[in-house]
Design an enzyme around this catalytic site. Structure first.
Site, PDB file in Angstrom:
ATOM      1  N   TYR A   1       0.816  -1.219   0.000  1.00  0.00           N
ATOM      2  CA  TYR A   1       0.000   0.000   0.000  1.00  0.00           C
ATOM      3  C   TYR A   1       0.848   1.266   0.000  1.00  0.00           C
ATOM      4  O   TYR A   1       0.367   2.338  -0.347  1.00  0.00           O
ATOM      5  CB  TYR A   1      -0.943   0.041   1.209  1.00  0.00           C
ATOM      6  CG  TYR A   1      -2.043  -1.002   1.167  1.00  0.00           C
ATOM      7  CD1 TYR A   1      -2.176  -1.841   0.072  1.00  0.00           C
ATOM      8  CD2 TYR A   1      -2.926  -1.137   2.211  1.00  0.00           C
ATOM      9  CE1 TYR A   1      -3.164  -2.805   0.038  1.00  0.00           C
ATOM     10  CE2 TYR A   1      -3.922  -2.096   2.186  1.00  0.00           C
ATOM     11  CZ  TYR A   1      -4.038  -2.927   1.095  1.00  0.00           C
ATOM     12  OH  TYR A   1      -5.024  -3.878   1.068  1.00  0.00           O
TER      13      TYR A   1
ATOM     14  N   LYS B   1       3.001 -15.410   3.070  1.00  0.00           N
ATOM     15  CA  LYS B   1       2.974 -16.200   1.834  1.00  0.00           C
ATOM     16  C   LYS B   1       4.433 -16.529   1.510  1.00  0.00           C
ATOM     17  O   LYS B   1       4.955 -16.214   0.436  1.00  0.00           O
ATOM     18  CB  LYS B   1       2.289 -15.374   0.735  1.00  0.00           C
ATOM     19  CG  LYS B   1       1.997 -16.122  -0.539  1.00  0.00           C
ATOM     20  CD  LYS B   1       0.852 -17.103  -0.434  1.00  0.00           C
ATOM     21  CE  LYS B   1       0.682 -17.876  -1.716  1.00  0.00           C
ATOM     22  NZ  LYS B   1      -0.193 -19.039  -1.585  1.00  0.00           N
TER      23      LYS B   1
ATOM     24  N   ASP C   1      -3.512 -18.087   2.220  1.00  0.00           N
ATOM     25  CA  ASP C   1      -4.651 -18.770   1.592  1.00  0.00           C
ATOM     26  C   ASP C   1      -5.255 -19.788   2.560  1.00  0.00           C
ATOM     27  O   ASP C   1      -6.483 -19.899   2.684  1.00  0.00           O
ATOM     28  CB  ASP C   1      -4.249 -19.427   0.260  1.00  0.00           C
ATOM     29  CG  ASP C   1      -2.883 -20.098   0.298  1.00  0.00           C
ATOM     30  OD1 ASP C   1      -2.141 -19.896   1.284  1.00  0.00           O
ATOM     31  OD2 ASP C   1      -2.549 -20.829  -0.647  1.00  0.00           O
TER      32      ASP C   1
ATOM     33  N   ASP D   1      -5.672  -6.615   5.725  1.00  0.00           N
ATOM     34  CA  ASP D   1      -6.845  -5.893   5.233  1.00  0.00           C
ATOM     35  C   ASP D   1      -7.949  -6.898   4.891  1.00  0.00           C
ATOM     36  O   ASP D   1      -9.109  -6.760   5.286  1.00  0.00           O
ATOM     37  CB  ASP D   1      -6.420  -5.102   3.984  1.00  0.00           C
ATOM     38  CG  ASP D   1      -7.467  -4.106   3.533  1.00  0.00           C
ATOM     39  OD1 ASP D   1      -8.516  -4.011   4.188  1.00  0.00           O
ATOM     40  OD2 ASP D   1      -7.240  -3.422   2.521  1.00  0.00           O
TER      41      ASP D   1
ATOM     42  N   ASP E   1     -11.393  -8.121   7.353  1.00  0.00           N
ATOM     43  CA  ASP E   1     -12.772  -7.964   6.861  1.00  0.00           C
ATOM     44  C   ASP E   1     -13.499  -9.304   6.845  1.00  0.00           C
ATOM     45  O   ASP E   1     -14.699  -9.382   7.109  1.00  0.00           O
ATOM     46  CB  ASP E   1     -12.788  -7.339   5.461  1.00  0.00           C
ATOM     47  CG  ASP E   1     -12.914  -5.817   5.533  1.00  0.00           C
ATOM     48  OD1 ASP E   1     -12.600  -5.259   6.606  1.00  0.00           O
ATOM     49  OD2 ASP E   1     -13.317  -5.199   4.529  1.00  0.00           O
TER      50      ASP E   1
END
Ligand code: NAD
Length: 354
Positions: free
Chosen positions: A142, A189, A221, A245, A249
């Site tokens: 980001y 990851k 994942d 993020d 959520d």
């Protein structure tokens, strides 16, 4: 105790929910003999309208000088057409960066009274769910370099992390796990990304300082899948900005209602930025139907993490649980047999029960 709290109501439902959180905090101050001063400032669209920018230097300075900052939400259709660098959301990113709050805490618990709103099967949530997701907030893809080719047909976003950035976030996670159930899951990851390998190595090294914490490592994942298959296995989860993020959520969806979820953003020291996880909900603004509980519970996190007032924080959380036990619901969490109340009434009910 004396504390100076800056409030940033923001846009649309922001002022409505902040008013209720301030009401509850004022009640806590009255009951426990504290003096809280509330210094209201503008952020986001409200600041654009007043000063032409989403965050002024004065507001940022006031936030940095305060003991804690309580925010509503920013943005909405009124400012959709302003240039990208002046959008309300830019004010929020600048505020987080300017306050140097790099750790975003997103608790995920299911209030037993609202279990019906959880999309998971009853047998999956029959074991209590109490997860603290800790998301790194000021690094990662980001904030990395972006490029776009001249013919606009290709683009890149750079993912970057440094050891100190991972370490300071992970340290908060380990400390938190020590005070909770002693488990920490680091999500990355590392099978693909170099940033993730650096992340994992750093957490592994740090874990030697915390032998009492049981550490596990999970690819993002798998973590996304495990959160819905067996959410009760998690205590503290730490992860980078991008993965956090998405996972936070997902955890909000598990908890059932956007309007119920608080968050805290912390840096070094006790200062913090507290806000509900939802947006400015333009569709319901001005109707006295917004759910203020996520903001009120953010006020509880403020008392706990910035002011060190655990008993008072718990008093707010217990008052919210009591109001739900008694069957009061704003429209977003209403079900048959409950008593429907508006935003102001919900704030009154919680304040009365503190
Ligand atoms: P939203 O979270 O504002 O709303 C999504 C849905 O949830 C809407 O139907 C809304 O009515 C409902 N909802 C949200 N909060 C509620 C509450 N407290 N009580 C009852 N219902 C509630 O998301 P959106 O519609 O995608 O975004 C609206 C604006 O908010 C956009 O401009 C977006 O950029 C901004 N936003 C701001 C923040 C923030 O300030 N941190 C976060 C997310 C979105």
């Amino acid at each position: 105790m004396q504390a100076n709290i800056v409030t940033l109501p923001g846009d649309y439902i922001g002022p409505e929910i902040i008013a209720e959180a301030v009401k509850v905090l004022a009640r806590v101050a009255e009951k426990y003999g504290h003096t809280f001063t509330f210094d209201e400032r503008k952020l986001g669209g409200a600041s654009i309208d007043a000063y032409g920018v989403p965050l002024t230097e004065e507001t940022l300075a006031a936030c940095n000088a305060a003991d804690a900052v309580l925010m509503g939400s920013v943005g909405g259709p009124k400012w959709d057409k302003v240039p990208a660098d002046k959008r309300p959301e830019k004010g929020l990113l600048a505020l987080r960066k300017g306050m140097q709050v790099y750790a975003n805490l997103r608790p995920c618990t299911i209030h037993p009274q609202l279990a019906g709103a959880c999309p998971l099967r009853p047998d999956i949530i029959s074991t209590p769910i109490d997860i603290m997701i800790l998301r790194e907030l000021t690094g990662d893809i980001y904030f990395g370099k972006r490029t776009r080719s001249e013919d606009r047909s290709a683009a890149t976003d750079e993912m970057a992390y440094s050891v100190p950035e991972v370490e300071r976030l992970a340290r908060i996670g380990f400390e938190m796990a020590k005070k909770r159930r002693g488990k920490l899951c680091s999500v990355d990851k590392a099978n693909v990304l170099e940033c993730s390998r650096l992340w994992r190595e750093t957490v592994q090294r740090l874990s030697e300082e915390y032998p009492e914490v049981e550490v596990s490592y999970m690819y993002v994942d798998n973590a996304a899948m495990q959160l819905i298959l067996r959410p009760s296995q998690f205590d503290v989860m730490i992860t980078g900005n991008l993965f956090g993020d998405i996972l936070s959520d997902e955890s909000a969806a598990i908890a059932g209602s956007l309007g119920m979820m608080p968050s805290a953003s912390l840096g070094d020291g006790s200062k913090g930025l507290y806000e509900p996880i939802h947006g400015s909900a333009p569709d319901i603004a001005g109707k006295d139907i917004a759910n203020p509980l996520g903001t009120i519970l953010s006020g509880a996190l403020l008392l706990r993490h910035s002011l060190g007032l655990e008993t008072e924080a718990k008093a707010i959380e217990d008052a919210v649980a009591k109001v739900l036990d008694e069957g009061y619901r704003t429209p977003d969490i209403y079900s048959d047999g409950c008593t429907k109340v508006g935003c102001i009434k919900m704030g009154d009910l919680v304040a009365e029960r503190v």
